[in-house]
Design a protein around this motif. Structure first.
Motif, short mmCIF file in Angstrom:
data_model
loop_
_atom_site.label_atom_id
_atom_site.label_comp_id
_atom_site.label_asym_id
_atom_site.label_seq_id
_atom_site.Cartn_x
_atom_site.Cartn_y
_atom_site.Cartn_z
N THR A 127 -9.75 -2.00 -24.61
CA THR A 127 -8.84 -1.31 -23.40
C THR A 127 -7.50 -2.03 -23.21
O THR A 127 -7.57 -3.00 -23.74
N GLN A 156 -4.64 7.59 -26.77
CA GLN A 156 -5.91 6.98 -26.56
C GLN A 156 -5.33 5.39 -26.71
O GLN A 156 -4.67 5.03 -27.03
N ASP A 157 -6.56 4.73 -25.71
CA ASP A 157 -6.02 3.32 -25.73
C ASP A 157 -5.96 2.56 -27.05
O ASP A 157 -5.04 1.73 -27.14
N CYS A 158 -6.54 2.81 -28.16
CA CYS A 158 -6.58 2.31 -29.29
C CYS A 158 -5.24 2.36 -29.70
O CYS A 158 -4.58 1.30 -30.65
N ARG A 159 -4.57 3.46 -29.62
CA ARG A 159 -3.14 3.84 -30.16
C ARG A 159 -2.14 2.86 -29.54
O ARG A 159 -1.39 2.23 -30.34
N ASN A 187 -12.13 -8.58 -32.36
CA ASN A 187 -12.44 -7.16 -32.02
C ASN A 187 -11.82 -6.46 -33.42
O ASN A 187 -10.99 -5.78 -33.47
N GLU A 220 -2.99 -1.18 -30.76
CA GLU A 220 -2.58 -1.25 -31.96
C GLU A 220 -0.90 -1.49 -31.63
O GLU A 220 -0.41 -2.19 -32.38
N ASP A 272 -13.18 -3.75 -34.32
CA ASP A 272 -12.99 -2.46 -33.84
C ASP A 272 -12.12 -2.27 -32.81
O ASP A 272 -12.59 -2.27 -31.59
N LEU A 273 -10.74 -2.32 -33.01
CA LEU A 273 -10.06 -2.06 -31.80
C LEU A 273 -9.95 -1.10 -30.90
O LEU A 273 -9.56 -0.88 -29.63
N GLU A 274 -10.66 0.11 -31.27
CA GLU A 274 -11.00 1.29 -30.58
C GLU A 274 -11.89 0.99 -29.27
O GLU A 274 -11.71 1.80 -28.39
N SER A 275 -12.39 -0.11 -29.44
CA SER A 275 -13.33 -0.61 -28.09
C SER A 275 -12.59 -1.25 -27.08
O SER A 275 -13.17 -1.70 -26.10
#
Length: 202
Positions: free
Chosen positions: A189, A155-158, A182, A161, A184-187
């Motif tokens: 890209t 996933q992009d978030c991985r 940010n 990070e 919530d880094l999951e959002s």
């Protein structure tokens, strides 16, 4: 399924380098439905011509031989030219099936080893001093893309990070700002992160 003169023609699944598990499950069902799977699983052995068989035994042997050849034909129907070459010398359905199974088990082991090595490389990645952000992103994405091709879920978030925690000290304050903006880094890209870091670099 294709139709001709209102007759349904069954399309056998085609084996590729990526779909062996699914292909083998479908083919087991197909072979079982046609009464051939037992031949594939247990194998068929030609009787020695010197062995005397009574008429009933001869008929049973001929029937088993016919079923085995039909099973082999079904397996062949699910192979392209490259895959067929791997079993071209097989004289029984079991021999052909076992040959394909061993080949793909070997491929699977190689993939697992390669993926494990790539995971190690990904974990150790760090941005070198005097190297550009675009250069570092290129290194990271090269490994990420190889991992994806081997089936790893990335996933992009991985990746985001990983990059944030491995850029050199010149970007420390930028990383702090990005993480503050940010939560919530999951959002976020990979492209957005690249743009933010390259803007600072300039």
């Amino acid at each position: 399924m294709a139709t001709k003169n209102n007759v349904v023609a069954f399309q056998y699944p085609r084996l590729t380098k990526e779909n062996y598990d699914k292909w083998s499950l479908i083919m087991k069902t197909v072979l079982g439905a046609q009464g051939f799977w037992e031949n594939v699983e247990k194998g068929y052995t030609e009787h020695d011509v010197a062995v005397m068989l009574n008429q009933s035994q001869k008929e049973a042997s001929q029937n088993e031989r016919k079923k085995d050849k039909n099973a082999l034909m079904v397996i062949h129907q699910g192979l392209d030219d490259d895959m067929f070459k791997k079993v071209a010398n097989a004289t029984s359905s079991k021999q052909a099936w076992d040959t394909l199974q061993k080949f793909f088990e070997g491929v699977s082991r190689v993939k697992k080893v390669r993926l494990q090595n790539l995971r190690g490389e990904f974990k150790k990645l760090e941005m070198l001093d005097k190297k550009s952000i675009s250069d570092y992103f290129g290194r990271v994405l090269n490994i990420v893309n190889q991992m994806k091709r081997l089936g790893e879920s990335m996933q992009d978030c991985r990746v985001v990070e990983k990059i944030l925690h491995s850029v050199n000290s010149d970007f420390n304050h930028v990383v702090v700002v990005i993480e503050e903006l940010n939560k919530d880094l999951e959002s976020m890209t990979i492209d957005e992160l690249s743009g933010s870091l390259q803007a600072h670099e300039q």
